[in-house]
Design a protein around this motif. Structure first.
Motif, PDB file in Angstrom:
ATOM      1  N   CYS A 133      -3.925 -22.068   9.462  1.00  0.00           N
ATOM      2  CA  CYS A 133      -3.330 -20.951  10.201  1.00  0.00           C
ATOM      3  C   CYS A 133      -2.767 -21.393  11.545  1.00  0.00           C
ATOM      4  CB  CYS A 133      -4.357 -19.845  10.383  1.00  0.00           C
ATOM      5  SG  CYS A 133      -4.880 -19.083   8.830  1.00  0.00           S
ATOM      6  N   ARG A 134      -3.399 -22.391  12.158  1.00  0.00           N
ATOM      7  CA  ARG A 134      -2.863 -22.927  13.408  1.00  0.00           C
ATOM      8  C   ARG A 134      -1.483 -23.528  13.170  1.00  0.00           C
ATOM      9  NH1 ARG A 134      -6.893 -26.837  15.832  1.00  0.00           N
ATOM     10  NH2 ARG A 134      -7.879 -24.948  16.649  1.00  0.00           N
ATOM     11  N   ASP A 135      -1.328 -24.200  12.044  1.00  0.00           N
ATOM     12  CA  ASP A 135      -0.014 -24.765  11.694  1.00  0.00           C
ATOM     13  C   ASP A 135       1.011 -23.655  11.498  1.00  0.00           C
ATOM     14  OD1 ASP A 135       1.877 -26.807  10.657  1.00  0.00           O
ATOM     15  OD2 ASP A 135       1.530 -25.778   8.755  1.00  0.00           O
ATOM     16  N   ILE A 136       0.608 -22.576  10.831  1.00  0.00           N
ATOM     17  CA  ILE A 136       1.533 -21.467  10.563  1.00  0.00           C
ATOM     18  C   ILE A 136       1.957 -20.783  11.863  1.00  0.00           C
ATOM     19  CG2 ILE A 136       1.741 -19.181   9.492  1.00  0.00           C
ATOM     20  CD1 ILE A 136      -0.097 -20.262   7.243  1.00  0.00           C
ATOM     21  N   VAL A 137       0.991 -20.453  12.722  1.00  0.00           N
ATOM     22  CA  VAL A 137       1.355 -19.751  13.957  1.00  0.00           C
ATOM     23  C   VAL A 137       2.204 -20.627  14.863  1.00  0.00           C
ATOM     24  CG1 VAL A 137      -0.684 -18.263  13.851  1.00  0.00           C
ATOM     25  CG2 VAL A 137      -0.776 -20.363  15.215  1.00  0.00           C
ATOM     26  N   THR A 138       2.009 -21.935  14.798  1.00  0.00           N
ATOM     27  CA  THR A 138       2.817 -22.845  15.599  1.00  0.00           C
ATOM     28  C   THR A 138       4.250 -22.885  15.088  1.00  0.00           C
ATOM     29  OG1 THR A 138       0.913 -24.239  16.142  1.00  0.00           O
ATOM     30  CG2 THR A 138       3.089 -25.229  16.382  1.00  0.00           C
ATOM     31  N   ARG A 139       4.397 -23.009  13.772  1.00  0.00           N
ATOM     32  CA  ARG A 139       5.743 -23.124  13.194  1.00  0.00           C
ATOM     33  C   ARG A 139       6.568 -21.863  13.366  1.00  0.00           C
ATOM     34  NH1 ARG A 139       5.671 -23.341   8.091  1.00  0.00           N
ATOM     35  NH2 ARG A 139       3.472 -23.526   7.520  1.00  0.00           N
ATOM     36  N   TYR A 140       5.912 -20.700  13.330  1.00  0.00           N
ATOM     37  CA  TYR A 140       6.653 -19.433  13.430  1.00  0.00           C
ATOM     38  C   TYR A 140       6.502 -18.766  14.796  1.00  0.00           C
ATOM     39  CZ  TYR A 140       7.281 -19.979   8.434  1.00  0.00           C
ATOM     40  OH  TYR A 140       7.624 -20.460   7.194  1.00  0.00           O
ATOM     41  N   SER A 141       5.905 -19.484  15.750  1.00  0.00           N
ATOM     42  CA  SER A 141       5.761 -18.984  17.122  1.00  0.00           C
ATOM     43  C   SER A 141       5.098 -17.600  17.156  1.00  0.00           C
ATOM     44  CB  SER A 141       7.126 -18.937  17.822  1.00  0.00           C
ATOM     45  OG  SER A 141       7.712 -20.221  17.875  1.00  0.00           O
ATOM     46  N   ALA A 145       0.840  -1.202   0.000  1.00  0.00           N
ATOM     47  CA  ALA A 145       0.000   0.000   0.000  1.00  0.00           C
ATOM     48  C   ALA A 145       0.871   1.246   0.000  1.00  0.00           C
ATOM     49  CB  ALA A 145      -0.919   0.007   1.220  1.00  0.00           C
ATOM     50  N   LYS A 146       0.287   2.365  -0.373  1.00  0.00           N
ATOM     51  CA  LYS A 146       0.996   3.642  -0.298  1.00  0.00           C
ATOM     52  C   LYS A 146       1.049   4.157   1.136  1.00  0.00           C
ATOM     53  CE  LYS A 146      -0.155   5.121  -5.010  1.00  0.00           C
ATOM     54  NZ  LYS A 146      -0.831   6.151  -5.844  1.00  0.00           N
ATOM     55  N   GLN A 147       0.022   3.804   1.919  1.00  0.00           N
ATOM     56  CA  GLN A 147      -0.019   4.226   3.316  1.00  0.00           C
ATOM     57  C   GLN A 147      -0.407   3.034   4.183  1.00  0.00           C
ATOM     58  OE1 GLN A 147      -2.793   7.584   3.301  1.00  0.00           O
ATOM     59  NE2 GLN A 147      -1.057   8.985   3.448  1.00  0.00           N
ATOM     60  N   TYR A 148       0.222   2.955   5.351  1.00  0.00           N
ATOM     61  CA  TYR A 148      -0.050   1.883   6.292  1.00  0.00           C
ATOM     62  C   TYR A 148      -0.523   2.458   7.620  1.00  0.00           C
ATOM     63  CZ  TYR A 148       2.667  -1.122   3.146  1.00  0.00           C
ATOM     64  OH  TYR A 148       3.128  -1.817   2.067  1.00  0.00           O
ATOM     65  N   ILE A 149      -1.374   1.686   8.313  1.00  0.00           N
ATOM     66  CA  ILE A 149      -1.725   2.057   9.682  1.00  0.00           C
ATOM     67  C   ILE A 149      -0.997   1.154  10.669  1.00  0.00           C
ATOM     68  CG2 ILE A 149      -3.965   2.987   9.027  1.00  0.00           C
ATOM     69  CD1 ILE A 149      -5.198   0.387  10.226  1.00  0.00           C
ATOM     70  N   HIS A 150      -0.488   0.028  10.193  1.00  0.00           N
ATOM     71  CA  HIS A 150       0.281  -0.854  11.076  1.00  0.00           C
ATOM     72  C   HIS A 150       1.746  -0.446  11.005  1.00  0.00           C
ATOM     73  CE1 HIS A 150       2.058  -4.447  12.878  1.00  0.00           C
ATOM     74  NE2 HIS A 150       0.862  -4.680  13.385  1.00  0.00           N
ATOM     75  N   PRO A 151       2.429  -0.365  12.140  1.00  0.00           N
ATOM     76  CA  PRO A 151       3.803   0.139  12.136  1.00  0.00           C
ATOM     77  C   PRO A 151       4.838  -0.801  11.549  1.00  0.00           C
ATOM     78  CG  PRO A 151       3.202  -0.597  14.331  1.00  0.00           C
ATOM     79  CD  PRO A 151       1.941  -0.639  13.519  1.00  0.00           C
ATOM     80  N   GLU A 152       4.529  -2.087  11.448  1.00  0.00           N
ATOM     81  CA  GLU A 152       5.579  -3.044  11.090  1.00  0.00           C
ATOM     82  C   GLU A 152       5.202  -4.070  10.041  1.00  0.00           C
ATOM     83  OE1 GLU A 152       8.865  -5.521  13.651  1.00  0.00           O
ATOM     84  OE2 GLU A 152       6.767  -5.790  14.191  1.00  0.00           O
ATOM     85  N   CYS A 153       3.962  -4.555  10.033  1.00  0.00           N
ATOM     86  CA  CYS A 153       3.587  -5.636   9.123  1.00  0.00           C
ATOM     87  C   CYS A 153       3.652  -5.176   7.666  1.00  0.00           C
ATOM     88  CB  CYS A 153       2.182  -6.129   9.450  1.00  0.00           C
ATOM     89  SG  CYS A 153       1.641  -7.484   8.379  1.00  0.00           S
ATOM     90  N   ARG A 154       4.401  -5.927   6.870  1.00  0.00           N
ATOM     91  CA  ARG A 154       4.557  -5.633   5.447  1.00  0.00           C
ATOM     92  C   ARG A 154       4.605  -6.958   4.683  1.00  0.00           C
ATOM     93  NH1 ARG A 154       3.635  -1.609   7.797  1.00  0.00           N
ATOM     94  NH2 ARG A 154       4.679   0.423   7.670  1.00  0.00           N
ATOM     95  N   ASN A 155       4.671  -6.871   3.360  1.00  0.00           N
ATOM     96  CA  ASN A 155       4.765  -8.079   2.548  1.00  0.00           C
ATOM     97  C   ASN A 155       5.965  -8.939   2.943  1.00  0.00           C
ATOM     98  OD1 ASN A 155       2.509  -7.667   0.821  1.00  0.00           O
ATOM     99  ND2 ASN A 155       3.691  -6.258  -0.439  1.00  0.00           N
ATOM    100  N   GLY A 156       7.082  -8.269   3.202  1.00  0.00           N
ATOM    101  CA  GLY A 156       8.326  -8.989   3.421  1.00  0.00           C
ATOM    102  C   GLY A 156       8.401  -9.781   4.700  1.00  0.00           C
ATOM    103  N   ASN A 157       7.539  -9.487   5.679  1.00  0.00           N
ATOM    104  CA  ASN A 157       7.623 -10.223   6.941  1.00  0.00           C
ATOM    105  C   ASN A 157       6.313 -10.916   7.309  1.00  0.00           C
ATOM    106  OD1 ASN A 157       5.999  -8.128   7.796  1.00  0.00           O
ATOM    107  ND2 ASN A 157       7.496  -7.209   9.182  1.00  0.00           N
ATOM    108  N   SER A 158       5.494 -11.205   6.290  1.00  0.00           N
ATOM    109  CA  SER A 158       4.186 -11.798   6.589  1.00  0.00           C
ATOM    110  C   SER A 158       3.818 -12.886   5.587  1.00  0.00           C
ATOM    111  CB  SER A 158       3.100 -10.719   6.583  1.00  0.00           C
ATOM    112  OG  SER A 158       2.994 -10.110   5.305  1.00  0.00           O
ATOM    113  N   ILE A 159       2.885 -13.725   6.002  1.00  0.00           N
ATOM    114  CA  ILE A 159       2.276 -14.747   5.149  1.00  0.00           C
ATOM    115  C   ILE A 159       0.833 -14.331   4.900  1.00  0.00           C
ATOM    116  CG2 ILE A 159       1.435 -17.135   5.086  1.00  0.00           C
ATOM    117  CD1 ILE A 159       3.937 -17.944   6.624  1.00  0.00           C
ATOM    118  N   GLY A 160       0.393 -14.390   3.658  1.00  0.00           N
ATOM    119  CA  GLY A 160      -0.966 -14.001   3.298  1.00  0.00           C
ATOM    120  C   GLY A 160      -1.834 -15.201   2.964  1.00  0.00           C
ATOM    121  N   VAL A 161      -2.994 -15.297   3.612  1.00  0.00           N
ATOM    122  CA  VAL A 161      -3.948 -16.385   3.376  1.00  0.00           C
ATOM    123  C   VAL A 161      -5.268 -15.784   2.905  1.00  0.00           C
ATOM    124  CG1 VAL A 161      -5.255 -18.268   4.427  1.00  0.00           C
ATOM    125  CG2 VAL A 161      -2.867 -17.878   5.105  1.00  0.00           C
ATOM    126  N   GLU A 162      -5.709 -16.209   1.736  1.00  0.00           N
ATOM    127  CA  GLU A 162      -6.964 -15.726   1.143  1.00  0.00           C
ATOM    128  C   GLU A 162      -8.060 -16.771   1.338  1.00  0.00           C
ATOM    129  OE1 GLU A 162      -7.775 -12.983  -0.713  1.00  0.00           O
ATOM    130  OE2 GLU A 162      -5.862 -12.050  -1.296  1.00  0.00           O
TER     131      GLU A 162
END
Length: 235
Positions: free
Chosen positions: A120-128, A78-95
């Motif tokens: 998503c439970r598997d993802i949050v477990t693997r990446y703590s 996005a051109k503007q973010y409201i979250h201070p840290e979450c970006r494409n580079g540090n996240s997994i996207g589930v549609e």
């Protein structure tokens, strides 16, 4: 798990850092998970992508992987973010696939939510990841996505609670492994590779903290070849 690789012009190979967030989306149309995966796989220069698509009940809520987790999907740019840290580079996207009612509102099949919870439970477990690191697209950019969870905040809270409920119930009784040698033989090779890649951290004494339910996901990652690839710089 089904695979239909995303077109190379719609995502970035590799990551600039580690995975710190999981972001939930809705596809914003009534197509299936398979159709969405094929669209992003066959159509160049869309400028968007996601790691996973979770299907409708009629397709058995099948999960389609489009972008590998070690690569960067373009799902919250996005051109503007409201979250201070979450970006494409540090996240997994589930549609999540969705349906549209006559009044224009969107909803998910219960089976879609069930499958998404397991993924998503598997993802949050693997990446703590904790609850504060599981977000809606809306929480990152204020885009109304996923609409069913933006319009109904209680449904979003319930979804997140389901991700962590099982772990919270088992936490007191789960076995913790401190050393690879203590782990079951079937998990030791995968755990060793995970340590070498920095997925499992060692303390100053050379000990780790690995919960028993985390062993199977590590083995799955190893079988997929994810632990054999060179570690991404900064991870």
């Amino acid at each position: 798990m089904n695979d239909y690789p995303c077109h190379g012009t719609n995502y970035k190979k590799g990551r600039n850092g580690g995975i710190k967030y999981l972001v939930i989306h809705y596809v914003g149309a009534t197509g299936s998970a398979a159709a969405n995966a094929r669209y992003y796989g066959d159509t160049p220069n869309i400028g968007a992508s996601a790691h996973y698509f979770v299907g409708h009940a009629v397709e058995d809520a099948a999960i389609w992987r489009s972008v590998l987790e070690e690569d960067t999907a373009w799902h919250v740019g996005a051109k503007q973010y409201i979250h201070p840290e979450c970006r494409n580079g540090n996240s997994i996207g589930v549609e999540l696939c969705c349906h549209k009612r006559a009044d224009g509102s969107w909803y998910f099949d219960p089976e879609t939510l069930d499958a998404a919870v397991e993924l998503c439970r598997d993802i949050v477990t693997r990446y703590s990841l904790d609850k504060s690191h599981v977000l809606r697209h809306y929480d990152v950019t204020q885009k109304k996505c996923p609409a069913p969870f933006v319009d109904n905040v209680d449904a979003w809270v319930d979804f997140k609670e389901r991700l962590f409920a099982q772990e919270e119930e088992k936490e007191d009784s789960m076995k913790i492994y401190r050393y690879v040698a203590e782990m079951p033989a079937w998990a030791q090779e995968a755990a060793t590779k995970a340590i070498q890649r920095g997925i499992i951290k060692l303390d100053s004494t050379g000990a780790c903290t690995v919960w028993e339910p985390n062993l199977q996901p590590l083995v799955w990652m190893d079988r997929l070849g994810l632990l054999d690839k060179p570690a991404v710089e900064g991870r």
